[in-house]
Design a protein around this motif. Structure first.
Motif, short mmCIF file in Angstrom:
data_model
loop_
_atom_site.label_atom_id
_atom_site.label_comp_id
_atom_site.label_asym_id
_atom_site.label_seq_id
_atom_site.Cartn_x
_atom_site.Cartn_y
_atom_site.Cartn_z
N SER A 57 74.58 40.14 17.96
CA SER A 57 74.41 40.97 17.28
C SER A 57 74.04 40.97 15.49
O SER A 57 75.25 39.68 15.18
N SER A 72 85.86 46.20 6.02
CA SER A 72 85.69 45.83 7.47
C SER A 72 85.79 44.43 8.44
O SER A 72 85.65 43.76 9.31
N ASN A 108 67.37 49.20 25.76
CA ASN A 108 67.29 48.37 24.61
C ASN A 108 65.65 48.42 23.98
O ASN A 108 65.26 49.40 24.95
N LYS A 111 74.54 43.17 11.75
CA LYS A 111 74.94 43.82 10.67
C LYS A 111 75.79 43.67 9.62
O LYS A 111 75.89 42.58 9.23
N SER A 133 65.88 44.08 20.95
CA SER A 133 67.43 45.15 20.29
C SER A 133 67.63 46.45 20.73
O SER A 133 66.81 47.42 21.31
N SER A 134 68.98 46.91 20.73
CA SER A 134 69.55 48.08 20.62
C SER A 134 69.18 48.49 20.63
O SER A 134 68.74 49.43 19.19
N LYS A 163 70.85 51.68 20.00
CA LYS A 163 71.99 52.48 19.67
C LYS A 163 71.96 51.60 18.13
O LYS A 163 73.14 52.84 17.81
N GLY A 164 70.57 51.16 17.71
CA GLY A 164 70.69 50.53 16.19
C GLY A 164 72.79 49.97 15.86
O GLY A 164 73.18 50.38 14.51
N ASP A 165 73.62 49.39 16.65
CA ASP A 165 74.37 48.65 16.50
C ASP A 165 73.83 47.43 15.91
O ASP A 165 74.83 46.24 15.55
N GLY A 166 73.56 47.04 16.04
CA GLY A 166 72.65 45.67 15.43
C GLY A 166 72.35 44.57 16.99
O GLY A 166 72.37 43.42 16.54
N GLY A 167 72.36 44.89 17.84
CA GLY A 167 72.77 43.79 19.12
C GLY A 167 71.11 43.70 19.68
O GLY A 167 70.52 44.08 18.75
#
Length: 210
Positions: free
Chosen positions: A202, A210, A94, A204, A179-180, A182-186
């Motif tokens: 999250s 999807s 994070n 996104k 925020s994450s 990893k850029g995954d919206g977490g």
């Protein structure tokens, strides 16, 4: 319906939200809103029950969501958890994304707008009677205030939010958002000096596939 489920909302805990906004909603436009009580399950913490909400512009679905509440109760037998409960996980990596303050009168102002006048949001004294150290803000207010501060999401495109409410967000205490990496919206919300996240989720963009 369930024999152990008299739909007593007083004292119910807001657990989770899972929603998709297919396109932005216009504040000046009227929509059709459909609500449904769609399920319940016996879990270790108590009885969970779900509401779905659909918002339509004519025949076009523009918003769909599932909201889960909890009524604390003990059961001899338990059911499996809802599959969407696994959609919300704590961050592994994070970074600090934003901070904002919770004004003292937030609970009263938001309660008047929404009709959610639970005493834990209205008064320090009444919140203490329910086991809190002081009054707490509405989790949905905190989301509405904090999510626009996150980067990397285009709200003009379809967006999905999965969020779980883990603990109280106190009045007049700053809220820190992580925020994450990893850029995954977490994301996670922290209240004051509490070292445990009070809100985990999250946010996104999603595609039709999807």
């Amino acid at each position: 319906t369930h024999d152990d489920f008299p739909l007593k909302l007083l004292g119910a805990v807001h657990l989770r939200n899972h929603l998709i906004q297919y396109r932005p909603l216009n504040i000046d436009q009227s929509y059709d809103v459909f609500l449904n009580l769609c399920g319940q399950r016996r879990r270790p913490q108590g009885l969970e029950f779900d509401f779905t909400t659909e918002i339509k512009d004519g025949d076009e679905l523009v918003w769909s969501s599932l909201t889960t509440f909890l009524v604390r109760k003990k059961f001899k037998e338990e059911d499996a958890e809802h599959p969407l409960a696994q959609a919300v996980t704590n961050l592994e990596e994070n970074k600090e994304a934003a901070k904002f303050e919770v004004p003292a009168n937030t609970g009263k102002r938001f309660g008047k707008i929404t009709g959610d006048i639970n005493p834990i949001h209205m008064s320090k004294l009444l919140a203490k009677l329910f086991g809190f150290k002081r009054d707490i803000c509405h989790g949905m207010w905190a989301l509405g205030r904090g999510l626009p501060l996150l980067e990397g999401v285009d709200l003009k495109k379809p967006v999905r939010l999965d969020v779980a409410f883990k603990g109280p967000l106190y009045m007049q205490a700053p809220i820190k958002i992580l925020s994450s990496s990893k850029g995954d919206g977490g994301f996670e919300f922290y209240s004051g000096k509490n070292d445990r996240p009070c809100v985990v989720g999250s946010l996104k963009n999603v595609t039709e596939d999807s």
